[in-house]
Design a protein around this motif. Structure first.
Motif, PDB file in Angstrom:
ATOM      1  N   THR A  79       1.057  -1.301   0.013  1.00  0.00           N
ATOM      2  CA  THR A  79      -0.063   0.015   0.088  1.00  0.00           C
ATOM      3  C   THR A  79       0.834   1.342  -0.075  1.00  0.00           C
ATOM      4  O   THR A  79       1.812   1.343   0.778  1.00  0.00           O
ATOM      5  N   ARG A  94     -10.834  -2.157   6.652  1.00  0.00           N
ATOM      6  CA  ARG A  94      -9.743  -2.191   5.744  1.00  0.00           C
ATOM      7  C   ARG A  94      -9.679  -4.055   5.519  1.00  0.00           C
ATOM      8  O   ARG A  94      -9.330  -4.652   4.322  1.00  0.00           O
ATOM      9  N   SER A 141     -12.237  -5.105   2.760  1.00  0.00           N
ATOM     10  CA  SER A 141     -11.679  -4.752   1.511  1.00  0.00           C
ATOM     11  C   SER A 141     -10.857  -5.894   1.277  1.00  0.00           C
ATOM     12  O   SER A 141     -10.879  -6.416  -0.024  1.00  0.00           O
ATOM     13  N   ASN A 142     -10.008  -6.093   2.148  1.00  0.00           N
ATOM     14  CA  ASN A 142      -8.627  -7.102   1.680  1.00  0.00           C
ATOM     15  C   ASN A 142      -9.600  -8.412   1.647  1.00  0.00           C
ATOM     16  O   ASN A 142      -8.924  -9.240   1.018  1.00  0.00           O
ATOM     17  N   ARG A 177     -12.814  -0.770  -2.301  1.00  0.00           N
ATOM     18  CA  ARG A 177     -11.314  -0.535  -2.092  1.00  0.00           C
ATOM     19  C   ARG A 177     -11.119   0.861  -2.225  1.00  0.00           C
ATOM     20  O   ARG A 177     -10.227   1.593  -1.491  1.00  0.00           O
ATOM     21  N   GLY A 178     -11.834   1.623  -3.099  1.00  0.00           N
ATOM     22  CA  GLY A 178     -11.654   3.054  -3.214  1.00  0.00           C
ATOM     23  C   GLY A 178     -12.103   3.796  -1.838  1.00  0.00           C
ATOM     24  O   GLY A 178     -11.277   4.527  -1.382  1.00  0.00           O
ATOM     25  N   ASP A 193      -9.303   2.885   0.793  1.00  0.00           N
ATOM     26  CA  ASP A 193      -7.871   3.681   0.338  1.00  0.00           C
ATOM     27  C   ASP A 193      -7.872   4.877   1.162  1.00  0.00           C
ATOM     28  O   ASP A 193      -6.955   5.692   1.264  1.00  0.00           O
ATOM     29  N   THR A 237     -11.554  12.575   3.472  1.00  0.00           N
ATOM     30  CA  THR A 237     -11.106  11.608   2.333  1.00  0.00           C
ATOM     31  C   THR A 237     -12.518  10.956   1.770  1.00  0.00           C
ATOM     32  O   THR A 237     -12.185  10.139   0.756  1.00  0.00           O
TER      33      THR A 237
END
Length: 802
Positions: A534, A629, A632-633, A685-686, A689, A699
């Motif tokens: 990352t 996270r 997502s992973n 994922r966006g 991130d 963000t």
């Protein structure tokens, strides 16, 4: 009511067979409606759906006996170990037990249940349960025939199976078929001692196996029979389609549940962390306690790791003392001494590595290395609840233990031989007492770790505001380093394989291909060492220590290491182009590289313990970020779990599915969401991130959760629509099939109707010979195999109402 051969005794086998031929279906149907048989069938159908594993099936003896009877394997119940392996066999694997056993019935039962590939799904399939029930009824019927006349059971088994024979070896491999054929052909029992090839030639010379080939049954060719067959096939198709859709929906629902929990977690943060809110009394206590909790956790983790290694070394020392005391080992005494001294050094190293870097909140960000085993620390206590509960980690002092180990080593080095009782006793006594001391220390450290875990678990809500913006990327950096190091370790294993292969080649061999592979793997290792997965994360595999603020100026430190030098440089400076060079690579892998990677694994594991505690438990915001996270992973893991019998509606490789329901003529269409990982995955994922999050969602990570939920809702709607359509169609098919299955007027299909004329005539001869053998035996006339001719002239005075 028909006369049923299953309940008749004292009737010749040939006559019983004639009676059976007249109305086979009616007799089997009537037998299946007896109270005992119906009870077993009802129990099987009722209980089968609750079975969750092969072990569950085997624990229910009644169910297991039912299943075994369906395949004429009742005797297998006395061999549960073998039976379990048979049931779990994958018929695609030639080495599986069912494939290795010569009896085809084992393959039949393994293939029918298909536990290896389908799990327990067959036991949820009404069509499968009905088919198995019919097999059970038929076998029980034939067993009843055999109780009255064993030859009759052999005859019915023969007729059901002889049509599948393709060679004389199939006959020889089946005990019943072999018995019937050799008896009827009047082949002597002594042929069994001849080779299988000779036996096969004898049978082949007397029989035209093609004459045994059966014909399609015309007993039930009406539309009703066709409709039943179609309905059963449709029921299986629809069951599989429904399960496939349900499997995908289950994974979508699991993802949705996680997204909603994450969104709710973010939504609750303001109230949880409000200094004037519900947890106002706990927040200041937690802010003071959290740095100390992280400190105690790190010290205990490091101490526990070192103590575990030390215990192994001390245990080996004790073994060496015993070996040195044996005169048979005199020649190895010097090597024992060398190893003993090396163990002493390893104990000292493990002790010195029981360190954790603690930042006491001073002006600099650098931590102070502390060792819980050194005796230099006081007992560490901290209040963790506003009601006064306190947590304490006890200081340990192994300095005396280390001195004892030095003394044990001195005595052992002075040993002159197995007869040196004084030095051996001294060394052995010290090692024994040291073992006891070490065990007591380990016991206390373990108890303190448990107390820490229990204290943390007793806190209903951590509400302090930590520096999530610093803590989250620190935790991710540690996890990233651990993940990359695991892959590096696998690649090092591949390098070892190449080096070993090179050393096995003759000196003049061309090793260019091996060297090319070596260089490619070293390149991959270099990428893993130098490039975090990352962007923006600190690289803990190729850099120094990194500090991340926990709260109020207190930092948590992650140790870095220079694998570029200790691993990559060692590999790039070597090759496997010759035996000597390949041997050098193996030496490096076993020594300096192994030391570097094992040390890195140990340190990362200890650091991860503290970072995971801080980011997933102590910091409310970082805990939610970490869950985000992880989701997502783990997306691909959820996708993979949607598979059912080789298909997966969430997989990128899955095409839309269409199938026709023959009993209704309707076409079922099931849409595959093959772009799930691409479209939904990009949204998830966006958002991830954009972590770490903040209260203002600068963000957009938190807002992305809404987009992800909306996208997921559309996916679920598509999947659910197809599911409902299939479920509605399945209910119609189930109802249609139930009309036939549940009807008392429905008859079991004649299982022998497809037998060839030659097969029937052959079995008539077999039964006549068996009757003659029985009669002549009773009259004391010898074996009388040819006396079956007597039956042809005997009057039959038996009148049955059939």
């Amino acid at each position: 009511m028909v006369a049923n051969v299953a309940y008749m005794s004292g009737v010749s086998a040939a006559l019983s067979f004639q009676m059976l031929q007249k109305n086979t279906s009616q007799q089997i149907t009537q037998f299946g409606q007896t109270a005992q048989v119906m009870r077993e069938v009802e129990y099987f159908k009722k209980k089968a759906g609750s079975i969750e594993s092969v072990d569950d099936l085997m624990k229910d003896r009644r169910l297991m006996n039912f299943a075994l009877s369906a395949f004429s394997l009742e005797s297998e119940a006395q061999y549960p170990g073998r039976l379990k392996k048979v049931l779990e066999s994958d018929l695609d694997d030639n080495s599986s037990l069912a494939n290795r056993l010569s009896d085809n019935r084992y393959r039949e039962i393994a293939g029918a249940f298909d536990f290896a590939n389908s799990g327990m799904s067959k036991l949820q399939d009404a069509a499968f349960l009905e088919d198995l029930s019919q097999k059970y009824i038929l076998n029980e019927f034939e067993k009843a025939l055999g109780n009255n006349n064993p030859a009759l059971r052999e005859a019915t088994y023969f007729l059901r199976n002889i049509g599948n024979v393709t060679s004389p070896y199939d006959i020889l491999g089946d005990n019943v078929l072999r018995s019937v054929v050799t008896f009827t052909l009047n082949l002597p029992a002594q042929i069994a001692v001849q080779s299988v090839e000779t036996q096969a030639r004898l049978i082949e010379g007397r029989l035209d196996l093609e004459k045994f080939k059966g014909v399609e049954s015309t007993a039930q060719t009406g539309s009703g029979s066709i409709r039943i067959d179609d309905a059963r096939d449709d029921q299986t198709l629809l069951y599989n389609g429904v399960q496939l859709s349900k499997q995908a929906i289950a994974q979508v629902d699991a993802i949705q549940s996680q997204l909603e929990l994450i969104r709710a977690g973010y939504g609750a943060l303001d109230a949880v962390q409000d200094p004037a809110g519900e947890f106002q009394a706990e927040i200041p206590v937690q802010e003071a306690a959290i740095p100390e909790m992280v400190r105690q956790n790190g010290l205990l983790a490091a101490a526990n790791d070192s103590l575990g290694r030390i215990q192994g070394y001390v245990s080996r020392m004790n073994t060496l003392v015993g070996l040195a005391s044996d005169p048979a080992n005199a020649a190895r005494l010097d090597s024992y001494k060398t190893e003993f001294a090396d163990l002493r050094d390893k104990i000292n190293t493990a002790y010195s590595e029981a360190t954790y870097s603690y930042d006491d909140g001073d002006a600099d960000a650098a931590g102070t290395l502390e060792n819980l085993l050194s005796g230099a620390l006081p007992d560490l206590s901290v209040q963790y609840k506003s009601t006064g509960e306190t947590l304490t980690t006890r200081s340990q002092d192994l300095t005396g233990f280390l001195a004892d180990i030095d003394a044990a080593n001195a005595s052992f080095q002075a040993v002159t031989g197995s007869g040196d009782a004084g030095n051996l006793a001294t060394a052995g006594g010290i090692v024994t007492s040291s073992t006891t001391e070490l065990a007591n220390v380990r016991k206390e450290v373990t108890a303190d770790r448990t107390a820490l875990t229990d204290a943390i678990a007793s806190i209903p809500q951590f509400a302090a505001t930590l520096n999530s913006a610093s803590l989250y990327p620190g935790a991710e950096a540690v996890r990233d380093a651990g993940s990359r190091l695991s892959e590096i370790n696998l690649l090092l294993g591949e390098l070892r394989g190449l080096a070993v292969e090179s050393t096995a080649l003759p000196a003049s061999s061309n090793r260019t291909g091996l060297q090319t592979q070596y260089d490619e793997i070293v390149g991959k290792i270099g990428d893993l060492i130098n490039d975090p997965r990352t962007a923006g994360l600190d690289n803990l595999l190729a850099g120094g220590n990194q500090s991340y603020e926990l709260l109020n100026g207190f930092n948590i430190e992650a140790r870095g290491r220079d694998l570029t030098t200790s691993v990559l440089a060692e590999l790039t400076g070597r090759d496997i182009s010759s035996f000597a060079n390949a041997q050098g690579v193996l030496t490096a892998l076993d020594n300096q590289i192994a030391t570097a990677t094992s040390t890195a694994f140990r340190e990362i594991s200890i650091d991860a313990s503290s970072f995971n505690l801080a980011s997933e438990t102590l910091d409310p915001r970082a805990a939610v970020d970490s869950a985000y996270r992880r989701l997502s992973n783990d997306l691909q893991t959820y996708i993979n779990a949607a598979a059912f019998e080789g298909r997966n509606l969430l997989s990128a490789d899955q095409e839309n599915i269409e199938y026709r329901v023959e009993s209704s003529g309707r076409l079922m269409s099931v849409d595959a969401i093959s772009d799930f990982a691409t479209n939904f995955g990009a949204i998830l994922r966006g958002g991830a991130d954009g972590l770490p999050s903040d209260g203002g969602d600068s963000t957009g990570a938190i807002a992305a959760l809404n987009d992800a939920l909306f996208s997921l809702g559309r996916v679920r709607e598509t999947l659910n629509s197809d599911l409902r359509t299939q479920q509605m169609e399945k209910s119609i098919v189930d109802a249609t099939l139930a009309q036939f299955v549940g009807s008392e007027s429905s008859e079991t299909e004649d299982p022998y109707a497809g037998s060839s004329k030659f097969a029937v005539e052959f079995i008539q001869k077999f039964l006549a010979m068996k009757d003659a053998e029985s009669a002549t035996s009773q009259l004391g006339l010898g074996s009388g195999r040819d006396a079956y001719l007597l039956n042809l002239v005997q009057p039959i005075n038996f009148n049955f109402n059939v």
